[in-house]
Write an enzyme that holds these catalytic residues in place. Structure first.
Site, PDB file in Angstrom:
ATOM      1  N   TYR A  22      43.769  40.468  48.942  1.00  0.00           N
ATOM      2  CA  TYR A  22      42.727  40.554  47.907  1.00  0.00           C
ATOM      3  C   TYR A  22      41.936  41.826  48.138  1.00  0.00           C
ATOM      4  O   TYR A  22      41.138  41.931  49.049  1.00  0.00           O
ATOM      5  CB  TYR A  22      41.810  39.340  47.950  1.00  0.00           C
ATOM      6  CG  TYR A  22      42.509  38.002  47.823  1.00  0.00           C
ATOM      7  CD1 TYR A  22      43.806  37.893  47.316  1.00  0.00           C
ATOM      8  CD2 TYR A  22      41.879  36.841  48.227  1.00  0.00           C
ATOM      9  CE1 TYR A  22      44.433  36.664  47.211  1.00  0.00           C
ATOM     10  CE2 TYR A  22      42.489  35.605  48.112  1.00  0.00           C
ATOM     11  CZ  TYR A  22      43.767  35.527  47.605  1.00  0.00           C
ATOM     12  OH  TYR A  22      44.386  34.299  47.499  1.00  0.00           O
TER      13      TYR A  22
ATOM     14  N   LEU B 279      41.347  27.451  31.153  1.00  0.00           N
ATOM     15  CA  LEU B 279      40.863  26.130  30.789  1.00  0.00           C
ATOM     16  C   LEU B 279      39.343  26.004  30.902  1.00  0.00           C
ATOM     17  O   LEU B 279      38.810  24.905  30.859  1.00  0.00           O
ATOM     18  CB  LEU B 279      41.548  25.078  31.673  1.00  0.00           C
ATOM     19  CG  LEU B 279      43.088  25.052  31.577  1.00  0.00           C
ATOM     20  CD1 LEU B 279      43.658  24.058  32.574  1.00  0.00           C
ATOM     21  CD2 LEU B 279      43.527  24.705  30.168  1.00  0.00           C
TER      22      LEU B 279
END
Length: 175
Positions: free
Chosen positions: A19, A174
């Site tokens: 990351y 979502l």
């Protein structure tokens, strides 16, 4: 933001050398330094990443795992990694060799617990036989239910391994 999360009760922080690459571990380490004894920090190994941040594929050779763990300890400003995950299973390195290397890091006090990410039920069992797993991380959301069908959730339940879903909100779709 990270410190505010701790103040609001968040205790598990998951990062990886991939990351950034590298920069997220530094940010997490700096932010959590004042709270280190109150939180769990998980990080990962398994991608081959050059010093300039470019990737060269998967790499879970024992010497690479050790280098990644040592670098993560420095970037995270900690003496021990709470959970060290294999980010992706490396088909070129037997999982037993990977688990044995992490077992050695645990014996040395550099790592507390071993985890796998995106591993099959069979791989979980093989690794767990060498070094008990604390956690398995897989994508799991309303639209990605694979761990229910591929035996991963059942295996974790049977062996007493924690299951950590990633992208539980479908990578943000979502929300």
């Amino acid at each position: 933001i990270i410190r505010a999360a701790v103040e609001r009760g968040v205790t598990l922080f998951d990062t990886a050398e991939a990351y950034g690459p590298f920069t997220n571990e530094m940010l997490v380490g700096e932010a959590l330094a004042p709270f280190r004894e109150q939180v769990v920090i998980a990080t990962k190994f398994g991608f081959g990443i050059n010093a300039d941040g470019t990737r060269y594929g998967l790499d879970s050779r024992p010497e690479h795992i050790r280098r990644v763990a040592e670098a993560a300890l420095q970037r995270l400003e900690t003496e021990t990694i709470d959970i060290l995950y294999q980010h992706r299973v490396d088909p070129k390195v037997p999982i037993e060799e990977v688990a044995g290397t992490v077992r050695e890091l645990i014996a040395e006090g550099k790592v507390k617990h071993f985890g796998l990410s995106e591993a099959s039920a069979k791989t979980i069992r093989r690794a767990h036989a060498v070094q008990p797993l604390a956690a398995v991380q897989s994508e799991y959301s309303l639209w990605t239910r694979d761990p229910e069908r591929n035996g991963v959730l059942a295996t974790c339940e049977e062996l007493g391994i924690g299951f950590v879903p990633f992208s539980p909100l479908g990578a943000g779709f979502l929300t």
